[in-house]
Design an enzyme around this catalytic site. Structure first.
Site, PDB file in Angstrom:
ATOM      1  N   CYS A   3       0.839  -1.199   0.000  1.00 20.35           N
ATOM      2  CA  CYS A   3       0.000   0.000   0.000  1.00 20.35           C
ATOM      3  C   CYS A   3       0.876   1.251   0.000  1.00 20.35           C
ATOM      4  O   CYS A   3       1.982   1.257   0.542  1.00 20.35           O
ATOM      5  CB  CYS A   3      -0.912   0.015   1.228  1.00 20.35           C
ATOM      6  SG  CYS A   3      -2.190   1.310   1.149  1.00 20.35           S
ATOM      7  N   CYS A  28      -2.182   4.233   6.864  1.00 19.36           N
ATOM      8  CA  CYS A  28      -3.285   4.485   7.791  1.00 19.36           C
ATOM      9  C   CYS A  28      -3.029   3.774   9.118  1.00 19.36           C
ATOM     10  O   CYS A  28      -2.740   2.575   9.152  1.00 19.36           O
ATOM     11  CB  CYS A  28      -4.600   4.018   7.185  1.00 19.36           C
ATOM     12  SG  CYS A  28      -5.000   4.845   5.630  1.00 19.36           S
ATOM     13  N   CYS A  30      -5.093   0.565  10.033  1.00 15.27           N
ATOM     14  CA  CYS A  30      -5.150  -0.532   9.066  1.00 15.27           C
ATOM     15  C   CYS A  30      -5.026  -1.889   9.753  1.00 15.27           C
ATOM     16  O   CYS A  30      -4.132  -2.094  10.576  1.00 15.27           O
ATOM     17  CB  CYS A  30      -4.043  -0.378   8.025  1.00 15.27           C
ATOM     18  SG  CYS A  30      -4.023  -1.688   6.781  1.00 15.27           S
TER      19      CYS A  30
END
Length: 291
Positions: A71, A75, A78
């Site tokens: 990714c 975040c 996550c």
């Protein structure tokens, strides 16, 4: 209805379904079973490889295939972190999709990580699933890497495109880890993706993780402008091995937890949004089996 998700997509006998199985009954755009069997190119002996001669079509109707854990965002909450960079090449992945089709799968959802980090693989698999196998196709993305060229080439093979939208405030997005610093353009990316979906007749979906940084935010005006056909709101979930803050975890989301009452307050604030589907921790933990 219980949803079952199996991570991965291994290609050998019954363990072959490392991709993720999710049973779903609420997607109105899923093709009907008779159409799927009419378009099937596979011999019934493939089912024997999976686990005997019985009807499994109701067990694997909808499947989540995680192309990779890679990714481009970080975040903090996550719970499917980049613990590895493994991914199948196209031929391996296509074979996996064919096995799923032989087992009765009607809908495939491509996720990650961020699936658009592998744009050609993603697009080619969307084409196989839609054109060759007759499946309904959806994608979950953070929206940052979806291009006009990709949509022009592959949009016709996609039924639903879901984008993660946790806030419309750049500072909040930065604090969450979505999109970089306070000058991030995540909200603008989302709007552009919505416009491309409209151009190509793709249904637009939103996913929001409700956490300590956004549970008080009022998103009603922005959601009405985006007009998603579905908006899922998830209570931030802590999973050991992913985001619990333990020594081997890549994330620590414990500071982002919200209570059930805080999550409910967010959902009640947006209750006028007909597309809203709340999923609190109890619903998530009792709906998905991760193997």
């Amino acid at each position: 209805s219980t949803s079952v998700v199996i991570l991965g997509l291994a290609i050998s006998r019954i363990s072959a379904f490392s991709g993720a199985w999710q049973r779903s009954i609420n997607d109105a755009r899923s093709p009907n079973t008779s159409r799927l069997h009419e378009t099937s190119n596979f011999d019934s002996s493939m089912l024997e490889e999976l686990n005997g001669n019985y009807d499994v079509s109701n067990l694997v109707r909808s499947v989540n295939y995680f192309i990779s854990r890679e990714c481009n965002y970080s975040c903090k909450f996550c719970f499917h972190t980049e613990t590895n960079t493994n991914k199948f090449q196209f031929e391996q992945a296509r074979y996996g999709l064919r096995l799923l089709k032989a087992a009765g799968t009607q809908k495939i959802n491509f996720a990650g990580g961020e699936p658009f980090l592998n744009p050609k693989l993603l697009g080619d698999l969307c084409q196989v699933a839609s054109e060759e196998l007759g499946m309904a196709v959806s994608i979950i993305s953070n929206g940052s890497m979806i291009t006009q060229k990709w949509m022009d080439t592959y949009g016709k093979y996609v039924d639903v495109l879901g984008v993660s939208v946790d806030s419309f405030d750049s500072n909040t997005n930065a604090a969450i880890g979505r999109g970089g610093d306070a000058n991030n353009q995540h909200a603008a990316h989302v709007l552009h993706v919505r416009e491309m979906c409209a151009q190509h007749g793709v249904l637009f979906k939103m996913n929001t993780v409700v956490c300590s940084l956004n549970w008080q935010e009022d998103m009603n005006d922005q959601v009405e402008k985006l007009d998603p056909y579905r908006w899922k709101a998830f209570q931030v979930l802590i999973l050991e091995g992913e985001n619990s803050g333990r020594p081997d975890d890549l994330r620590d989301a414990t500071d982002l937890k919200v209570s059930r009452s805080q999550f409910d307050a967010f959902c009640n604030r947006h209750s006028s949004q007909k597309a809203l589907i709340p999923e609190n921790n109890d619903v998530m933990q009792n709906s998905y089996l991760l193997l």
